[in-house]
Design a protein around this motif. Structure first.
Motif, PDB file in Angstrom:
ATOM      1  N   THR A  63      42.414 -18.704   0.992  1.00 50.79           N
ATOM      2  CA  THR A  63      42.791 -18.025  -0.242  1.00 50.79           C
ATOM      3  C   THR A  63      43.285 -19.029  -1.278  1.00 50.79           C
ATOM      4  O   THR A  63      42.858 -18.987  -2.442  1.00 50.79           O
ATOM      5  CB  THR A  63      43.887 -16.991   0.053  1.00 50.79           C
ATOM      6  OG1 THR A  63      43.530 -16.268   1.218  1.00 50.79           O
ATOM      7  CG2 THR A  63      44.055 -16.050  -1.101  1.00 50.79           C
ATOM      8  N   GLU A 107      41.297 -13.179   5.769  1.00 53.59           N
ATOM      9  CA  GLU A 107      42.669 -13.288   5.260  1.00 53.59           C
ATOM     10  C   GLU A 107      43.064 -12.103   4.395  1.00 53.59           C
ATOM     11  O   GLU A 107      44.111 -12.134   3.745  1.00 53.59           O
ATOM     12  CB  GLU A 107      42.824 -14.594   4.480  1.00 53.59           C
ATOM     13  CG  GLU A 107      42.637 -15.808   5.367  1.00 53.59           C
ATOM     14  CD  GLU A 107      42.702 -17.112   4.601  1.00 53.59           C
ATOM     15  OE1 GLU A 107      43.073 -17.072   3.410  1.00 53.59           O
ATOM     16  OE2 GLU A 107      42.378 -18.141   5.194  1.00 53.59           O
ATOM     17  N   GLY A 144      44.750  -9.044   3.143  1.00 51.85           N
ATOM     18  CA  GLY A 144      46.018  -8.432   3.546  1.00 51.85           C
ATOM     19  C   GLY A 144      47.160  -9.430   3.598  1.00 51.85           C
ATOM     20  O   GLY A 144      48.325  -9.040   3.519  1.00 51.85           O
ATOM     21  N   ASP A 145      46.847 -10.739   3.714  1.00 55.11           N
ATOM     22  CA  ASP A 145      47.921 -11.740   3.740  1.00 55.11           C
ATOM     23  C   ASP A 145      48.364 -12.064   2.323  1.00 55.11           C
ATOM     24  O   ASP A 145      47.589 -11.959   1.382  1.00 55.11           O
ATOM     25  CB  ASP A 145      47.428 -13.030   4.414  1.00 55.11           C
ATOM     26  CG  ASP A 145      46.998 -12.767   5.839  1.00 55.11           C
ATOM     27  OD1 ASP A 145      47.299 -11.654   6.322  1.00 55.11           O
ATOM     28  OD2 ASP A 145      46.350 -13.647   6.445  1.00 55.11           O
ATOM     29  N   THR A 146      49.621 -12.475   2.198  1.00 55.32           N
ATOM     30  CA  THR A 146      50.140 -12.883   0.906  1.00 55.32           C
ATOM     31  C   THR A 146      50.690 -14.300   1.018  1.00 55.32           C
ATOM     32  O   THR A 146      51.323 -14.648   2.011  1.00 55.32           O
ATOM     33  CB  THR A 146      51.264 -11.939   0.445  1.00 55.32           C
ATOM     34  OG1 THR A 146      50.791 -10.611   0.516  1.00 55.32           O
ATOM     35  CG2 THR A 146      51.690 -12.240  -0.978  1.00 55.32           C
ATOM     36  N   TYR A 147      50.375 -15.116   0.007  1.00 51.59           N
ATOM     37  CA  TYR A 147      50.852 -16.501   0.015  1.00 51.59           C
ATOM     38  C   TYR A 147      51.734 -16.708  -1.196  1.00 51.59           C
ATOM     39  O   TYR A 147      51.369 -16.334  -2.307  1.00 51.59           O
ATOM     40  CB  TYR A 147      49.670 -17.464  -0.036  1.00 51.59           C
ATOM     41  CG  TYR A 147      48.723 -17.288   1.113  1.00 51.59           C
ATOM     42  CD1 TYR A 147      48.876 -18.036   2.273  1.00 51.59           C
ATOM     43  CD2 TYR A 147      47.698 -16.351   1.057  1.00 51.59           C
ATOM     44  CE1 TYR A 147      48.023 -17.859   3.333  1.00 51.59           C
ATOM     45  CE2 TYR A 147      46.839 -16.173   2.126  1.00 51.59           C
ATOM     46  CZ  TYR A 147      47.008 -16.936   3.267  1.00 51.59           C
ATOM     47  OH  TYR A 147      46.177 -16.753   4.314  1.00 51.59           O
ATOM     48  N   SER A 200      52.950 -15.208  -6.285  1.00 49.34           N
ATOM     49  CA  SER A 200      52.281 -14.965  -5.008  1.00 49.34           C
ATOM     50  C   SER A 200      50.851 -14.514  -5.223  1.00 49.34           C
ATOM     51  O   SER A 200      50.543 -13.805  -6.184  1.00 49.34           O
ATOM     52  CB  SER A 200      53.056 -13.911  -4.209  1.00 49.34           C
ATOM     53  OG  SER A 200      53.205 -12.758  -4.993  1.00 49.34           O
ATOM     54  N   GLY A 251      47.147 -13.213  -2.981  1.00 44.43           N
ATOM     55  CA  GLY A 251      46.676 -12.693  -1.707  1.00 44.43           C
ATOM     56  C   GLY A 251      45.471 -11.814  -1.948  1.00 44.43           C
ATOM     57  O   GLY A 251      45.177 -11.412  -3.083  1.00 44.43           O
ATOM     58  N   THR A 288      43.257  -8.363  -1.265  1.00 37.12           N
ATOM     59  CA  THR A 288      43.174  -6.994  -0.763  1.00 37.12           C
ATOM     60  C   THR A 288      41.699  -6.626  -0.723  1.00 37.12           C
ATOM     61  O   THR A 288      40.851  -7.407  -1.163  1.00 37.12           O
ATOM     62  CB  THR A 288      43.915  -6.018  -1.682  1.00 37.12           C
ATOM     63  OG1 THR A 288      43.292  -6.084  -2.964  1.00 37.12           O
ATOM     64  CG2 THR A 288      45.370  -6.369  -1.804  1.00 37.12           C
ATOM     65  N   ARG A 291      49.485 -11.100  -6.648  1.00 38.06           N
ATOM     66  CA  ARG A 291      50.198 -10.066  -5.907  1.00 38.06           C
ATOM     67  C   ARG A 291      51.528  -9.729  -6.542  1.00 38.06           C
ATOM     68  O   ARG A 291      52.357  -9.039  -5.938  1.00 38.06           O
ATOM     69  CB  ARG A 291      50.411 -10.488  -4.449  1.00 38.06           C
ATOM     70  CG  ARG A 291      49.141 -10.664  -3.636  1.00 38.06           C
ATOM     71  CD  ARG A 291      48.223  -9.466  -3.648  1.00 38.06           C
ATOM     72  NE  ARG A 291      48.859  -8.294  -3.073  1.00 38.06           N
ATOM     73  CZ  ARG A 291      48.604  -7.046  -3.473  1.00 38.06           C
ATOM     74  NH1 ARG A 291      47.774  -6.824  -4.473  1.00 38.06           N
ATOM     75  NH2 ARG A 291      49.187  -6.034  -2.886  1.00 38.06           N
TER      76      ARG A 291
END
Lengths: 621, 195, 303
Positions: free
Chosen positions: A3, A52, A54-57, A68, A70, A72, A124
């Motif tokens: 991502t 990836e 659903g993940d948030t960075y 942030s 991520g 979806t 995000r």
């Protein structure tokens, strides 16, 4: 992991392109190849980023909250669309862009724009969203600047709209932060669910208005046609197909996820009279009015940019119904429109590449010279007009059905009126470009090379395949709908399941192929046929040759012209937009005159300012 | 003459000819006064449509080219162009004595006298001018000829093109009609059929 | 006839049935016009003779490959529509496509024709197509509004279901009886859809030399005729299914078909031709507000 790489890649591309800029004039191939490779890599990374979702960075801290990003389901879908169309466009430019030297920083700004768009769809939190929004808007402005001379003024018009949108959005971001106390989407959702009505209304309006401006929804659509049409043709395809949809992305994200549909539906009087009703009416106007303006355009690119506005209206129509069918149609139409408008504009670019013009009054009869471009445009216009078996039909079917069964008969009628307008203008487009008499000056025109043909063939395949097997797209849309808080559509490979309606495109297409074969059999039962010269034609006994113009393309829809003469010939909106651009330039010109660069002028200003200030202060008791 | 070979027909040809004769569309080239006899022929009084004969607008659609009256050199050019644009089988019908021998324009310097020197005429309707009864009766005999497979003058244009072309060129020099008649004849197998 | 061997037989036979009905209808229409004008008129199956003659022409003139493909699209598109419009005993395909699908596949043949005519490079043809497309904004828009209203009232967009709802209570549940405003407005549109006078602006032989048909000769015109004849049946059936309760058996079907066509041809026989903009204005002044009023009434009753 992927991502972050996905977001970093265009930025790296931007920097490298600036470094490589010196080579553009001598050997443009270096820059072109670099851009293509970078975008292909980007598309590959985007595909790899699939697990990836659903993940948030989180990134650096700004104003006490961290930025942030991520993925979806919704944003991955948009990322894939952006990546796909960017790769195709950069591939097309390999052949189409003759001399990158004339377009300084064509690829540079494209990289920046892709960065802004990817960041936007992957953001995000509200702050990241705003930052990326601004980067994207400015990059769009610079991209438009790359076009022809007359494009500069139009781009200025866009800039005014973009700045207004940006300011309003900034106000919205700050207001929401003030009231909700956070930039986090989740916090905002929870807050809005039980926020006071006034605060809710203000935040929704402050956020939605910029999106509607960016999505070119009536009456804020005026910036689009001139700005897009005067860009370089491959860039017109890029801008029309995906760039305008960023506003719609924001709308989907905020209406369905950030604010939530429940909160949005609190704004209104009854179930049939609320904010969504206003959106529906705006969308209907957006679908109808620009489409009928497109009818009277003489420039192929300009005609299509008006459709970019009009088809955006369809998408908004579907989304604003907030029903299963409607949102499915709206979301699907974003993808469908992207594919076929890129296809049509690539075909026009192929024609422009050989003939040097996109003026519909000068072209004609090119079908014999450029059959591939013709086929591309044919597939594209069948999609744009929404006729089976191309993909444009499926999304329109969803939108119609949702409008009719949702109890919006006149909105559905407006959608159909827009469809009729679309059919009319696309026929004019293909007729004036490829059909009719071939002017003598285009006798030496050839088909474009394989490099330019390939994107056309690929898009033709996509337009047809997703039309026959809409399930390929619908499976994603069902996932997105879950994320939007809407009952997902019951899809099958060929359309929808029985409980959702009667549509199976596989059967429709199969029957059409069979009946077409019957037509072919009847055709071959008849005797031999011979292809004759275009001058061997009925002209009531008149002898035709190359000196006798015998063609109909000027003032194509004369009855409409006759009825709506007043409305179209004055073109109030367009005139206003042009005047806006001129006005900005004029104001800037006056402002510039204050700064003469001489120290005594500034001293005089200072003295004058002091005197005025003193005079005012004296008045205050 | 190839008359014999042409009348040797398969059963299918016979059926087809009998169906085809029921539908004849007519392109009327009205330069002369004879055109005035056509409205009563088409409308309620004589009703040509009961034989399946209808007026049509463009040469591509028509089966019969009806020349109603004198042809000046200028109009003959147009008639030839129109005739060549028509789709075979096609039948030229000369209407009135002007097309037969020039009629009352016999000593005019600018009209042609015999139409069959320039185009293969299937049949003439004599008279100055022929009444609707004569037209109907003429068309009926044309229908019979088509049914029997004897209306083959249109093939003559392909076979003896040199003759017609020579006469045409004699009147107004070379004209560009965008048609290569002998090549068309070979392409569609009309010339081979004779051999 | 909706499963197994019967279905296959019917799928193969239906084009022939439809074409034969079209021939009879076309012949009947010409005969009727002739009788109104106190003529004898042609044979009852005159269209059949015309088609045979055109298809058996020896030389055919084409203007290019699009011109050829257009003819296949024209006939193919019409046959496609034919399969999706339910008739008594045969509604197999209506489960795969509702009226919205039919509405759009009805546009396939005109599109095919438009492309083919475009390649013939004849301005008369192009003018004819431009007129045809402009007329869509008149009759098609109005017809779609009547359909939207009717579908909204009954809560379905499927033509077969709409037909079944109307058959549930005899004549009293026919669309024309329950929603007379919509039914009558659609009747005006039918005249336009079938391209008969006073809305015959597309062909207009005296102005634009039969418009789209200008450069069509031989088998090209023949295929246009075949399409026209099948199209007669399809369009009349669409109106019948939406507003006359469809038909329960073939006798009723044919009777309604001929009755409806008699009305259309009678109007055709006694009217002159509107100009395109006059025709458009007519549709926007009378049938469209009529349909809109009908839809508003449905909305009021619904709420």
């Amino acid at each position: 992991m992927y991502t972050q790489a996905l977001l970093a890649l265009p930025l790296v591309g931007f920097v490298v392109t600036i470094v490589l800029q010196g080579t553009a004039r001598r050997s443009p191939a270096i820059l072109k190849t670099w851009a293509l490779l970078a975008f292909v890599a980007m598309a590959a990374v985007a595909t790899l980023a699939f697990p990836e979702i659903g993940d948030t960075y989180t990134g650096p801290m700004v104003f006490g909250s961290s930025l942030s990003i991520g993925l979806t389901d919704l944003s991955w879908w948009f990322v894939m669309m952006i990546a796909g169309i960017t790769v195709l466009t950069s591939f097309f430019t390999l052949g189409a862009l003759r001399d990158t030297g004339t377009y300084p920083m064509y690829y540079g700004w494209l990289f920046l724009k892709v960065f802004g768009m990817l960041g936007l769809v992957m953001s995000r939190d509200l702050l990241t969203f705003f930052i990326m929004w601004e980067i994207m808007s400015w990059a769009t402005y610079f991209v438009m600047q790359q076009g022809k001379e007359e494009g500069r003024e139009a781009a200025l018009g866009y800039l005014v709209y973009a700045i207004v949108a940006g300011m309003v959005l900034l106000g919205g971001v700050l207001f929401i932060h003030q009231s909700a106390g956070s930039f986090e989407f989740a916090v905002i959702t929870a807050y809005m669910a039980k926020a006071e009505f006034g605060i809710l209304l203000a935040s929704v309006l402050l956020v939605l208005v910029p999106f509607l401006i960016e999505a070119a929804v009536y009456p804020a659509h005026g910036w689009l046609p001139s700005a897009y049409a005067s860009s370089e043709t491959s860039m017109t395809a890029y801008l029309s197909s995906i760039s305008t949809r960023m506003g719609l992305f924001g709308l989907i994200l905020f209406v369905f996820s950030v604010f939530g549909l429940k909160a949005i539906d609190r704004i209104g009087i009854s179930a049939h009279l609320n904010l969504r009703t206003i959106l529906l009416v705006l969308a209907a106007l957006t679908a109808v009015l620009p489409t009928y303006t497109a009818l009277f355009q003489h420039d192929a690119k300009r005609l299509l940019t008006w459709h970019s506005i009009g088809q955006g209206g369809y998408m908004l129509l579907g989304l604003a119904t907030a029903s299963t069918l409607g949102t499915a149609g709206g979301l699907m139409h974003i993808f469908n429109y992207m594919t076929y408008v890129a296809l049509i504009i690539f075909s026009i670019a192929a024609v422009e590449y050989r003939t040097g013009t996109t003026n519909l009054n000068k072209l004609g009869g090119l079908i014999v010279k450029q059959p591939v471009a013709f086929l591309g445009m044919l597939f594209g216009i069948i999609g744009l007009a929404g006729i089976p078996p191309m993909n444009g039909f499926v999304s329109k079917w969803f939108i119609y059905r949702s409008l009719i069964l949702g109890g919006y008969p006149f909105i559905a009628l407006a959608a159909f009126i827009a469809t009729v307008g679309t059919i009319m203008s696309v026929y004019k487009l293909i007729h004036n470009t490829f059909l009719g008499q071939l002017p003598e000056r285009y006798n030496d025109v050839k088909e474009v090379g394989l490099l330019m043909q390939l994107p056309i063939w690929i898009l033709m395949g996509v337009v047809f395949t997703t039309g026959v097997f809409p399930g390929l797209i619908l499976q994603w849309i069902a996932k997105i709908q879950v994320g939007m808080g809407i009952v997902p559509i019951a899809w099958t490979l060929g359309g929808v399941a029985r409980e959702a309606g009667d549509l199976n495109m596989m059967v429709v297409t199969a029957v059409f192929m069979a009946t077409f074969a019957v037509g072919a059999i009847i055709f071959f039962i008849g005797g031999k046929r011979r292809i004759v010269s275009q001058y061997d034609n009925y002209a009531a006994g008149h002898f035709l040759n190359k000196d006798v113009p015998y063609n109909f393309n000027y003032n194509f829809y004369s009855a409409f012209d006759h009825i709506f003469e007043k409305l179209y010939h004055d073109a109030p909106v367009q005139t206003a937009i042009r005047n806006l651009g001129r006005f900005v330039r004029m104001v800037a010109d006056y402002v510039r005159r204050f700064f003469t660069g001489q120290i005594n002028t500034y001293a005089a200003y200072y003295v004058a300012a002091v005197i005025i200030a003193l005079a005012i202060l004296k008045e205050i008791p | 003459m190839a008359e014999k070979e042409l009348t040797q027909r398969t059963a299918w040809d016979k059926v087809l000819a009998n169906l085809r004769k029921r539908s004849l569309w007519m392109l009327h080239y009205c330069t002369g006064c004879g055109a005035v006899e056509l409205p009563p022929t088409m409308t309620s009084r004589f009703d040509m449509e009961r034989f399946g004969i209808m007026p049509m607008v463009t040469p591509r659609q028509a089966d019969i080219l009806l020349i109603t009256g004198y042809l000046s050199v200028k109009t003959l050019k147009r008639v030839i162009l129109i005739y060549e644009q028509m789709v075979a089988p096609k039948y030229v019908v000369g209407f009135g004595s002007c097309t037969i021998n020039g009629g009352m324009y016999w000593n005019s310097y600018t009209t042609i006298k015999a139409l069959d020197r320039y185009l293969p005429v299937e049949m003439y309707l004599a008279g100055c001018m022929p009444r609707p009864e004569a037209i109907i009766s003429g068309f009926n005999s044309l229908i019979d000829k088509i049914g029997k497979g004897e209306a083959n003058s249109w093939k003559d244009y392909y076979e003896n093109y040199e003759f017609y072309k020579k006469n045409q060129d004699h009147v107004f020099g070379d004209i560009e009609t965008h048609h290569d008649v002998p090549a068309d004849g070979r392409y569609f197998g009309i010339l081979e059929a004779k051999r | 006839m909706n499963s197994g061997i019967g279905l296959i037989v019917w799928i193969i036979a239906y084009p022939f049935v439809s074409f034969s009905l079209g021939v009879l209808l076309g012949g009947y229409g010409r005969k009727l016009t002739a009788r109104i004008q106190r003529r004898v008129g042609p044979s009852w199956i005159q269209p059949f003779f015309d088609v045979v003659k055109l298809m058996s022409k020896k030389t055919n003139v084409s203007h290019g490959y699009m011109h050829d493909v257009a003819m296949m699209m024209l006939v193919g598109g019409t046959l496609l529509t034919m399969y999706f419009v339910p008739v008594p005993g045969f509604h197999y395909f209506s489960q795969f496509g509702d009226y919205i699908v039919i509405m759009y596949i009805l546009l396939v043949p005109p599109l095919g024709m438009a492309l083919g005519v475009g390649q013939t490079a004849n301005p008369n043809g192009s003018i004819g197509i431009a007129r045809a497309l402009q007329m869509l904004a008149g009759y098609e828009v109005t017809f779609v509004l009547t359909f939207i209203g009717f579908a909204m009232k009954n809560g379905t967009t499927s033509m077969y279901e709409l037909m079944m709802i109307q058959q549930s209570g005899g004549v009293a549940t026919w669309g024309l009886v329950t929603n007379p405003l919509l039914g009558v407005a659609a009747l005006f549109c039918l005249q336009g859809m079938m391209n008969e006078k006073p809305f015959e602006v597309v062909i207009a032989p005296h102005e634009i030399a039969t418009g789209p048909m200008t450069e069509m000769g031989g088998k090209y015109l023949g295929m246009m005729f075949i399409q026209h004849l099948i199209n007669l049946v399809v369009e009349l059936t669409i109106y019948m299914n939406l507003f006359l309760g469809g038909a329960t058996n073939w006798f009723e079907y044919v009777a309604k078909l001929f009755a409806l066509f008699t009305l259309v041809m009678s109007v055709n026989a006694v009217y002159g031709r509107f100009r395109t903009d006059s025709a458009l204005r007519f549709f926007w002044k009378l049938p469209l507000p009529m349909a809109a009023l009908g839809v508003i009434l449905i909305m009021i009753n619904g709420i």
